[in-house]
Enzyme design. Structure first.
Site, PDB file in Angstrom:
ATOM      1  N   ARG A 100      91.116  26.212  35.020  1.00 54.78           N
ATOM      2  CA  ARG A 100      90.045  25.341  35.587  1.00 54.78           C
ATOM      3  C   ARG A 100      90.325  24.877  36.948  1.00 54.78           C
ATOM      4  O   ARG A 100      91.542  24.163  37.090  1.00 54.78           O
ATOM      5  CB  ARG A 100      89.360  24.544  34.545  1.00 54.78           C
ATOM      6  CG  ARG A 100      88.707  25.018  33.638  1.00 54.78           C
ATOM      7  CD  ARG A 100      87.782  24.125  32.755  1.00 54.78           C
ATOM      8  NE  ARG A 100      86.757  24.553  31.833  1.00 54.78           N
ATOM      9  CZ  ARG A 100      86.137  23.920  30.938  1.00 54.78           C
ATOM     10  NH1 ARG A 100      86.459  22.541  31.032  1.00 54.78           N
ATOM     11  NH2 ARG A 100      85.625  24.613  30.059  1.00 54.78           N
ATOM     12  N   ARG A 107      90.828  25.976  46.544  1.00 50.59           N
ATOM     13  CA  ARG A 107      90.464  27.079  46.052  1.00 50.59           C
ATOM     14  C   ARG A 107      91.786  28.258  45.860  1.00 50.59           C
ATOM     15  O   ARG A 107      91.793  28.849  44.846  1.00 50.59           O
ATOM     16  CB  ARG A 107      89.358  27.920  46.677  1.00 50.59           C
ATOM     17  CG  ARG A 107      88.720  28.872  45.729  1.00 50.59           C
ATOM     18  CD  ARG A 107      87.064  29.065  46.329  1.00 50.59           C
ATOM     19  NE  ARG A 107      86.446  30.133  45.944  1.00 50.59           N
ATOM     20  CZ  ARG A 107      85.927  31.238  46.546  1.00 50.59           C
ATOM     21  NH1 ARG A 107      85.965  31.135  47.848  1.00 50.59           N
ATOM     22  NH2 ARG A 107      85.360  32.115  45.684  1.00 50.59           N
ATOM     23  N   ASN A 139      86.572  32.664  36.948  1.00 47.45           N
ATOM     24  CA  ASN A 139      86.346  32.333  38.288  1.00 47.45           C
ATOM     25  C   ASN A 139      87.591  32.141  39.178  1.00 47.45           C
ATOM     26  O   ASN A 139      88.662  31.341  38.452  1.00 47.45           O
ATOM     27  CB  ASN A 139      85.329  31.304  38.377  1.00 47.45           C
ATOM     28  CG  ASN A 139      83.777  31.866  38.197  1.00 47.45           C
ATOM     29  OD1 ASN A 139      83.554  32.774  39.017  1.00 47.45           O
ATOM     30  ND2 ASN A 139      83.069  31.376  37.410  1.00 47.45           N
ATOM     31  N   ARG A 170      69.539  34.897  37.282  1.00 49.98           N
ATOM     32  CA  ARG A 170      68.913  33.504  37.714  1.00 49.98           C
ATOM     33  C   ARG A 170      67.821  33.646  38.884  1.00 49.98           C
ATOM     34  O   ARG A 170      66.868  33.080  38.571  1.00 49.98           O
ATOM     35  CB  ARG A 170      70.100  32.611  38.071  1.00 49.98           C
ATOM     36  CG  ARG A 170      71.069  32.054  37.091  1.00 49.98           C
ATOM     37  CD  ARG A 170      72.065  31.118  37.775  1.00 49.98           C
ATOM     38  NE  ARG A 170      72.959  30.669  36.736  1.00 49.98           N
ATOM     39  CZ  ARG A 170      74.270  30.413  36.802  1.00 49.98           C
ATOM     40  NH1 ARG A 170      74.971  31.028  38.051  1.00 49.98           N
ATOM     41  NH2 ARG A 170      74.953  29.890  36.021  1.00 49.98           N
ATOM     42  N   HIS A 194      79.887  36.200  44.065  1.00 50.47           N
ATOM     43  CA  HIS A 194      79.490  35.260  43.077  1.00 50.47           C
ATOM     44  C   HIS A 194      79.827  33.794  43.420  1.00 50.47           C
ATOM     45  O   HIS A 194      80.758  33.677  43.277  1.00 50.47           O
ATOM     46  CB  HIS A 194      79.966  35.817  41.876  1.00 50.47           C
ATOM     47  CG  HIS A 194      79.667  34.869  40.738  1.00 50.47           C
ATOM     48  ND1 HIS A 194      78.416  34.511  40.362  1.00 50.47           N
ATOM     49  CD2 HIS A 194      80.489  34.035  39.884  1.00 50.47           C
ATOM     50  CE1 HIS A 194      78.382  33.766  39.364  1.00 50.47           C
ATOM     51  NE2 HIS A 194      79.871  33.126  39.111  1.00 50.47           N
ATOM     52  N   THR A 249      79.228  26.079  31.681  1.00 49.08           N
ATOM     53  CA  THR A 249      78.149  26.948  31.438  1.00 49.08           C
ATOM     54  C   THR A 249      78.652  28.206  30.618  1.00 49.08           C
ATOM     55  O   THR A 249      79.800  28.497  30.797  1.00 49.08           O
ATOM     56  CB  THR A 249      77.433  27.860  33.017  1.00 49.08           C
ATOM     57  OG1 THR A 249      78.645  28.570  33.398  1.00 49.08           O
ATOM     58  CG2 THR A 249      77.037  26.878  34.025  1.00 49.08           C
TER      59      THR A 249
END
Length: 334
Positions: A100, A107, A139, A170, A194, A249
């Site tokens: 995470r 990034r 991610n 969404r 994304h 999420t």
């Protein structure tokens, strides 16, 4: 002396150990991994599901919790182990594991840490399920799909990223809320990366074949008096908002991944916006993965639909590709 089982049951034939035809593995049993697993179980997509993680107690606890609900499920075999041997002969492998992002972490640094994790995970998947299709969910998903493709050596049709399947869902939900309809009747695509630089294809947004751009030529632009561009803005911001409210999420992405899994295990040939290798498309020259409308079947990703994108939409796609490539080219040990 005969056991209760021996007294109760008369064997007729030897059980085949390789009887599974649609085994699914989920790597990582965090919030997202378990949401994927439960969504797949509730949709009755597989006769065998395997869970893998490095955290043995959490893994065992999640497996026991699911097994205690076996009566209410139609998946006869639910297994969990940190040994990838249990994943053998999977048709689909869903990868949700990864580091995470820490506060203040770049990034690139996060991606590099995940590269090192994937260098352990992916070869194990390849070893035990050489014919599987891998769905990358971790991610940043587009870059980690590229990383998975490079490490695995798989053809590009068997490595996909969950990509903009959720962004598009969404988008359709928010569009439906604005129109007072069900999301399944509202058609629209979010493509590209994304995340923050995703591209809403306003030129294709429609209900029952009626293009909304025909009704409102300014839709999605700054000149639009109805502020439809806020729909895409909310798509981009929604994950951050959910994370702020509940910490992560998981349900929507779990349902999204189950939908992708279904298209493959049932050979449905449905079209989904998922992350695929886009080199050579829309003037993109680097090996990057971005979401385009893709046909998913038992063979993985078999076709890409060529959308009639407008010049500004193509320009946004290329910009997305450039952003990703600038990070990918700095990655070490790939």
């Amino acid at each position: 002396m005969a056991t209760v089982q021996q007294k109760l049951i008369t064997p007729v034939s030897q059980e085949r150990s390789d009887a599974s035809r649609n085994k699914v593995t989920v790597v990582g049993v965090g919030q997202v991994g378990m949401a994927c697993a439960v969504s797949i179980l509730l949709r009755e997509l597989t006769d065998e599901i395997a869970l893998v993680d490095v955290l043995e107690d959490k893994l065992k606890g999640e497996m026991m919790d699911l097994l205690h609900g076996s009566l209410f499920l139609k998946t006869p075999k639910i297994m969990a182990n940190k040994d990838y041997g249990i994943t053998a002969n999977s048709r689909v492998v869903v990868v949700t594991a990864g580091a995470r992002q820490q506060e203040g972490e770049s990034r690139l640094n996060l991606v590099q840490r995940n590269v090192n994790i994937f260098k352990f995970i992916i070869p194990q998947i390849v070893k035990y399920s050489p014919n599987c299709t891998i769905i990358v969910v971790s991610n940043p998903v587009d870059i980690l799909t590229y990383v998975t493709w490079k490490i695995s050596g798989f053809p590009k049709n068997r490595v996909i990223g969950s990509g903009c399947n959720l962004d598009s869902a969404r988008f359709r939900y928010l569009m439906a809320e604005k129109l007072g309809l069900h999301p399944s009747s509202c058609h629209g695509w979010v493509l590209g990366e994304h995340g923050d630089s995703s591209v809403p294809v306003w030129s294709g947004v429609n209900v029952a074949g009626v293009g909304l751009q025909q009704l409102n030529p300014d839709i999605g632009t700054a000149q639009d008096k109805e502020n439809w561009k806020d729909v895409h803005k909310m798509v981009v911001e929604s994950a951050y908002e959910v994370i702020k409210l509940k910490g992560y999420t998981n349900w929507a992405i779990g349902l999204s991944v189950a939908e992708l899994t279904e298209s493959m295990v049932k050979n449905l040939k449905r079209v989904h916006p998922v992350s695929t290798m886009v080199k050579g498309m829309y003037g993109i020259e680097n090996e990057v993965f971005l979401s385009l409308p893709c046909v998913l079947s038992a063979d993985g990703l078999i076709d890409v639909i060529n959308q009639m994108l407008k010049d500004d939409e193509v320009a946004q796609l290329r910009k997305s590709a450039e952003t990703l490539w600038n990070i990918q080219k700095e990655l070490k040990d790939l």
